[in-house]
Scaffold this motif. Structure first.
Motif, PDB file in Angstrom:
ATOM      1  N   SER A  65       0.828  -1.205   0.000  1.00 54.41           N
ATOM      2  CA  SER A  65       0.000   0.000   0.000  1.00 54.41           C
ATOM      3  C   SER A  65       0.867   1.260   0.000  1.00 54.41           C
ATOM      4  CB  SER A  65      -0.913   0.010   1.222  1.00 54.41           C
ATOM      5  OG  SER A  65      -1.819  -1.072   1.190  1.00 54.41           O
ATOM      6  N   ALA A  66       1.976   1.212   0.748  1.00 51.22           N
ATOM      7  CA  ALA A  66       2.895   2.349   0.756  1.00 51.22           C
ATOM      8  C   ALA A  66       3.517   2.551  -0.615  1.00 51.22           C
ATOM      9  CB  ALA A  66       3.981   2.129   1.812  1.00 51.22           C
ATOM     10  N   VAL A  67       3.862   1.463  -1.278  1.00 54.34           N
ATOM     11  CA  VAL A  67       4.426   1.548  -2.626  1.00 54.34           C
ATOM     12  C   VAL A  67       3.397   2.137  -3.591  1.00 54.34           C
ATOM     13  CG1 VAL A  67       5.299   0.205  -4.582  1.00 54.34           C
ATOM     14  CG2 VAL A  67       6.050  -0.348  -2.257  1.00 54.34           C
ATOM     15  N   ALA A  68       2.151   1.696  -3.478  1.00 52.66           N
ATOM     16  CA  ALA A  68       1.094   2.238  -4.337  1.00 52.66           C
ATOM     17  C   ALA A  68       0.857   3.716  -4.057  1.00 52.66           C
ATOM     18  CB  ALA A  68      -0.201   1.448  -4.135  1.00 52.66           C
ATOM     19  N   ASP A  69       0.909   4.104  -2.783  1.00 50.62           N
ATOM     20  CA  ASP A  69       0.765   5.522  -2.430  1.00 50.62           C
ATOM     21  C   ASP A  69       1.846   6.352  -3.114  1.00 50.62           C
ATOM     22  OD1 ASP A  69      -1.463   5.300  -0.819  1.00 50.62           O
ATOM     23  OD2 ASP A  69      -0.334   5.147   1.043  1.00 50.62           O
ATOM     24  N   PHE A  70       3.081   5.850  -3.086  1.00 52.47           N
ATOM     25  CA  PHE A  70       4.167   6.603  -3.715  1.00 52.47           C
ATOM     26  C   PHE A  70       3.995   6.664  -5.223  1.00 52.47           C
ATOM     27  CE2 PHE A  70       8.216   7.080  -5.856  1.00 52.47           C
ATOM     28  CZ  PHE A  70       8.676   8.254  -5.268  1.00 52.47           C
ATOM     29  N   SER A  71       3.584   5.566  -5.835  1.00 53.07           N
ATOM     30  CA  SER A  71       3.392   5.556  -7.286  1.00 53.07           C
ATOM     31  C   SER A  71       2.378   6.600  -7.712  1.00 53.07           C
ATOM     32  CB  SER A  71       2.952   4.160  -7.746  1.00 53.07           C
ATOM     33  OG  SER A  71       3.981   3.211  -7.559  1.00 53.07           O
ATOM     34  N   CYS A  72       1.282   6.686  -6.957  1.00 58.14           N
ATOM     35  CA  CYS A  72       0.264   7.682  -7.264  1.00 58.14           C
ATOM     36  C   CYS A  72       0.802   9.093  -7.054  1.00 58.14           C
ATOM     37  CB  CYS A  72      -0.963   7.449  -6.399  1.00 58.14           C
ATOM     38  SG  CYS A  72      -2.386   8.474  -6.848  1.00 58.14           S
ATOM     39  N   ALA A  73       1.494   9.287  -5.936  1.00 62.43           N
ATOM     40  CA  ALA A  73       2.041  10.613  -5.627  1.00 62.43           C
ATOM     41  C   ALA A  73       3.032  11.067  -6.687  1.00 62.43           C
ATOM     42  CB  ALA A  73       2.706  10.597  -4.253  1.00 62.43           C
ATOM     43  N   LEU A  74       3.907  10.168  -7.128  1.00 63.24           N
ATOM     44  CA  LEU A  74       4.895  10.542  -8.134  1.00 63.24           C
ATOM     45  C   LEU A  74       4.228  10.904  -9.450  1.00 63.24           C
ATOM     46  CD1 LEU A  74       7.837  10.892  -9.024  1.00 63.24           C
ATOM     47  CD2 LEU A  74       7.867   8.454  -9.614  1.00 63.24           C
ATOM     48  N   ASN A  75       3.190  10.177  -9.847  1.00 62.68           N
ATOM     49  CA  ASN A  75       2.488  10.494 -11.087  1.00 62.68           C
ATOM     50  C   ASN A  75       1.918  11.897 -11.056  1.00 62.68           C
ATOM     51  OD1 ASN A  75       1.841   8.333 -13.385  1.00 62.68           O
ATOM     52  ND2 ASN A  75       2.266   7.216 -11.487  1.00 62.68           N
ATOM     53  N   GLY A  76       1.266  12.266  -9.955  1.00 65.64           N
ATOM     54  CA  GLY A  76       0.741  13.619  -9.847  1.00 65.64           C
ATOM     55  C   GLY A  76       1.847  14.650  -9.809  1.00 65.64           C
ATOM     56  N   TYR A  77       2.925  14.328  -9.100  1.00 60.51           N
ATOM     57  CA  TYR A  77       4.051  15.251  -8.963  1.00 60.51           C
ATOM     58  C   TYR A  77       4.717  15.517 -10.306  1.00 60.51           C
ATOM     59  CZ  TYR A  77       8.521  17.145  -7.297  1.00 60.51           C
ATOM     60  OH  TYR A  77       9.621  17.943  -7.076  1.00 60.51           O
ATOM     61  N   VAL A  78       4.866  14.492 -11.130  1.00 57.94           N
ATOM     62  CA  VAL A  78       5.531  14.676 -12.429  1.00 57.94           C
ATOM     63  C   VAL A  78       4.773  15.680 -13.286  1.00 57.94           C
ATOM     64  CG1 VAL A  78       6.076  13.535 -14.619  1.00 57.94           C
ATOM     65  CG2 VAL A  78       6.738  12.466 -12.467  1.00 57.94           C
TER      66      VAL A  78
END
Length: 437
Positions: A65-78
């Motif tokens: 879940s933490a990995v998925a949270d980061f994946s989502c966050a990075l997509n928005g951040y990019v």
């Protein structure tokens, strides 16, 4: 420095980080929430209590879940940082998004502060990813290998993604706060990132986990070069194979895990267009294959900007790079400079699939400017450029004071600002007794 550096007293999740998150953990890619050092004392009928979820048998799911949270966050951040750094230009009719592009984010703006990663929010999604990874690490430290299969592997992974979450906080924002702690400046946030990458490296070495090890070396080299520690950055970057890459989790059927660049730029009429500075890039008269941009020969949804699309990411299911050997080589080139730095850049240009000519004498003479340009091209739409603009003190394009948008049939109002980082949101200050208003 321990992995819990900057942790403050136990607390309940801040609004925007947690109220329904634990329930979502029952589905794929959901986020986790709670406290780092203490379980929640209050629950609601619609919510799964921390004590029911934060148990050893759920360790794998917690880290996933933490990995998925980061994946989502990075997509928005990019996408958001691409707008602020000049890689992208807004092409929507949604006024709340224009401040990213206009570089005039206010601490009161909800778009960047509390929106989800799919809504181009940045502060809450990154803070959630950071919290989830730190929380996973904290609980794994209290459990035993007998209770949790592959516990050491999970510790390394949680530390790794916590490190990358701190990097995004430090690079994207002028300052940050963690767990109701004091306001932290960029170097302090990077210290927290380095501590977590070091933890990941130590554990990964004991497991001979080369994927985590290489990713942590890249992350730590990035955090060190961000702090100006060239020697430390070079030592880490030199250990990473050129062909290495760690990608996000990607799933076209799950919105929060879909490629946000493709969704915003390539789908429909596009909410963003590729900025003019990245169109028709060449090297020695040859098209630069690292930045492939196509002209769709029509206007975007705002009926003002022409629609130019990227082809680096080819679908909603295409993952984003989190760390790579290419990035490590660029860090090594920056850290060493001179003949070695030039040789590294020439090697990257000449590699298979790129085949570009070596640096010219003029490019060698302006090595710092050349390095900045090579990073912009090699790491296009990967989330690196926003902080590069800040740390290289590069000219802002369009220039501050220019009419927004520069060109186009419809004036969206205002002028371009001079921001090189996003401010700490007021929602953080209001919720944190250790921060001034």
């Amino acid at each position: 420095m321990t992995p819990n550096t900057h942790h403050a007293a136990p607390r309940r999740p801040r609004a925007g980080v947690g109220p329904a998150v634990l329930l979502l953990l029952l589905t794929a890619g959901a986020a986790c929430s709670g406290t780092v050092d203490k379980l929640l004392s209050v629950t609601t009928p619609s919510r799964l209590a921390d004590e029911q979820f934060l148990v050893p048998q759920n360790a794998q799911l917690i880290v996933n879940s933490a990995v998925a949270d980061f994946s989502c966050a990075l997509n928005g951040y990019v996408v958001a940082s691409g707008l602020s750094s000049g890689e992208l230009a807004d092409a929507s009719q949604t006024a709340s998004r224009w401040s990213f592009d206009r570089r005039d984010i206010l601490p009161t703006d909800a778009q960047y502060a509390t929106s989800s990663c799919t809504g181009l929010g940045v502060y809450t999604p990154i803070s959630t990813a950071r919290f989830s990874a730190d929380q996973a690490l904290s609980h794994l430290d209290t459990w035993t290998d007998a209770q949790v299969p592959n516990r050491q592997q999970l510790i390394a992974r949680a530390a790794l993604y916590a490190g990358f979450s701190y990097v995004l906080l430090g690079e994207g924002f002028c300052s940050a706060a963690v767990n109701l702690g004091p306001e932290l400046q960029t170097a302090q946030v990077m210290d927290s990132a380095i501590a977590r990458f070091t933890r990941a490296i130590t554990v990964a070495q004991s497991l001979n986990d080369q994927t985590t090890l290489n990713a942590a070396y890249v992350g730590r080299a990035r955090a060190k070069i961000d702090k100006g520690d060239k020697a430390g950055a070079a030592a880490d970057a030199a250990l990473v194979p050129v062909g290495f890459v760690l990608n996000t989790v990607a799933d076209a059927t799950v919105s929060r895990l879909s490629n946000r660049v493709f969704a915003e730029n390539n789908s429909g009429a596009g909410g963003v267009t590729i900025a003019p500075a990245y169109r028709n890039l060449t090297v020695g008269g040859l098209p630069d294959p690292r930045v492939k941009v196509g002209d769709q020969n029509r206007l975007n949804s705002d009926q003002a900007n022409r629609w130019f699309t990227q082809s680096k990411y080819t679908s909603l299911a295409t993952p984003l790079p989190i760390a790579s050997g290419i990035e490590a080589q660029l860090i090594l080139a920056e850290a060493t400079g001179g003949t070695q730095g030039v040789a590294i850049l020439n090697s990257l240009r000449a590699r298979s699939g790129i085949g570009l000519p070596a640096l010219t004498a003029a490019e060698v003479a302006d090595f710092q400017g050349t390095l900045y340009s090579e990073r912009a091209r090699e790491l296009f739409l990967q989330g690196n450029h926003w902080f590069d603009v800040r740390r290289f003190n590069a000219p802002l394009v369009p220039a501050p004071g220019a009419t927004y948008p520069a060109g186009g049939a419809i004036a969206k109002a205002g002028t371009y600002g001079s921001e090189r980082c996003w401010p700490l949101p007021d929602v953080e200050r209001a919720a944190n007794p250790n921060l001034g208003s």
